[in-house]
Design an enzyme around this catalytic site. Structure first.
Site, PDB file in Angstrom:
ATOM      1  CD  GLU A  41      -2.882  -0.993   2.434  1.00 42.27           C
ATOM      2  OE1 GLU A  41      -4.027  -0.513   2.260  1.00 42.27           O
ATOM      3  OE2 GLU A  41      -2.442  -1.391   3.545  1.00 42.27           O
TER       4      GLU A  41
ATOM      5  CE1 TYR B 110     -15.951  26.814  -4.225  1.00 42.24           C
ATOM      6  CE2 TYR B 110     -17.243  27.984  -2.569  1.00 42.24           C
ATOM      7  CZ  TYR B 110     -16.929  27.743  -3.894  1.00 42.24           C
ATOM      8  OH  TYR B 110     -17.590  28.415  -4.882  1.00 42.24           O
TER       9      TYR B 110
ATOM     10  CD  GLU C  98      -8.695   4.319  12.095  1.00 40.93           C
ATOM     11  OE1 GLU C  98      -9.459   3.381  12.378  1.00 40.93           O
ATOM     12  OE2 GLU C  98      -7.745   4.201  11.281  1.00 40.93           O
TER      13      GLU C  98
ATOM     14  CE  LYS D 273      -6.410   1.702   2.686  1.00 41.42           C
ATOM     15  NZ  LYS D 273      -5.545   1.251   3.813  1.00 41.42           N
TER      16      LYS D 273
END
Length: 277
Positions: free
Chosen positions: A21, A53, A73, A99
Site C-alpha cells: 500500500e 473552499y 484514522e 478508502k
C-alpha cells in the site's frame, strides 16, 4: 452555525499497514464539513471574508499525498488539524475519509472513518476605556499587558468620547478596541481582563462611574452566552458608539448580530461626538 461542505475530494495516497500500500498507493476520497459563521462574508460579498473552499480542497489533497500513515484514522486527524490551523474562523470541522480500494478479502463497496474536531484558537474583541489619570498611557499599557498573554491581531485608533450614563461632570473618555486570539475560555479571558483592571486600580462603587481602566469582552468567536458573570455578545455593544466607531475603524467589515458594525456605529446616539485621534 453555518456550514460549508465539500464532498468527494480525491487523490492518490500511500497509506496503509501493508508494504504494498505504501509502495503502490491507492485512491482516497475525503468529505469535509466546516462549521463557520458566514455572516461577515454575506455582508461584505468579499471572498477574503469566507473560507475559500477551493483552497481547502487543495489543502486536503496535500494531506492525502503526505505521510505515509498506517491508518486512515491518522489521515483524517491530520486533515482536520490542518484545516483548523489554517482557518481560525472554522469552529468545528467534520472529516470523512473513504478508502474504497482497501485490501479486504471479501466483497465491499467502501471503508470510511468519520471524526469531528473543534477549534482550539478563539478570536475575541475587547473594548478598552479610561477617563482618569493619563488615559492614553493607561490604554497603551493595558494593550501591552494583554499582548503578553494573548495574540493581538488588530488594534483600533484611539477615540475621545463623551461619557454615557453614570454620575454627571465626568471627564471625557479615551476608548480603543482590539481583536485578539487566545486558547483561553471566555471566563478565563474575563478573569485576565479583570486582573489587568485591578492592577490599574479600577474600582466598582458606582455604576458607570469614572474609571482608571475598563476592559469589556464584546465578542468571543460567535458564542452566545448568558450567565451570572458574562453575557456574550456584550448586551449593550450594539448601542455604544464609543465601542462601535473604533471597532469599525479597525475592521470595516466587522459584523455584530448580523449587522455591519459600521452601520450600527452610524446609528448610535453618541457617535456624533466622537473624535478620532
Amino acid at each position: 452555525m453555518d456550514r460549508i461542505s465539500i464532498s468527494g475530494i480525491s487523490a492518490t495516497g500511500y497509506h496503509g499497514v501493508f508494504d504494498f500500500e505504501k509502495r503502490d498507493g491507492q485512491g482516497f476520497v475525503i468529505d469535509v464539513v466546516l462549521h463557520v459563521d458566514i455572516s461577515r462574508a454575506a455582508a461584505s460579498d468579499n471572498v477574503a471574508d469566507t473560507v475559500h473552499y477551493g483552497e481547502v480542497s487543495e489543502l486536503v489533497v496535500a494531506q492525502i499525498q503526505a505521510g505515509p500513515w498506517d491508518l486512515i484514522e491518522k489521515l483524517g486527524s491530520e486533515v482536520a488539524d490542518a484545516i483548523l490551523a489554517a482557518y481560525p474562523t472554522v469552529a468545528t470541522v467534520e472529516v470523512v475519509v473513504h478508502k474504497p480500494q482497501a485490501p479486504i478479502p471479501v466483497p465491499f463497496s467502501d471503508v470510511s472513518i468519520s471524526l469531528t474536531r473543534h477549534q482550539l484558537q478563539h478570536t475575541a474583541v475587547i473594548a478598552l476605556g479610561a477617563n482618569l489619570g493619563d488615559p492614553q498611557a493607561t490604554l497603551a499599557a493595558a494593550v501591552a499587558e494583554l499582548g503578553a498573554e494573548l495574540e493581538i491581531l488588530k488594534t483600533s485608533p484611539l477615540a475621545v468620547t463623551k461619557p454615557v450614563g453614570g454620575p454627571p461632570d465626568q471627564p471625557d473618555y479615551t476608548n480603543q478596541v482590539i481583536e485578539v486570539r487566545t486558547q483561553r475560555s471566555p471566563h478565563e479571558l474575563l478573569d485576565l481582563c479583570q486582573r489587568i483592571e485591578a492592577a490599574h486600580h479600577r474600582t466598582r462603587e458606582v455604576r458607570w462611574e469614572a474609571r482608571t481602566l475598563d476592559l469589556d469582552l464584546i465578542t468571543y468567536d460567535h458564542l452566545v452566552l448568558d450567565d451570572p458573570r458574562l453575557t456574550l455578545p456584550h448586551p449593550r455593544a450594539a448601542l455604544r458608539g464609543f465601542v462601535l466607531a473604533p471597532w469599525s475603524w479597525m475592521d470595516p467589515d466587522a459584523v455584530l448580530g448580523g449587522q455591519l458594525v459600521s452601520r450600527l456605529a452610524a446609528q448610535a446616539a453618541d457617535t456624533k461626538d466622537i473624535i478620532r485621534l
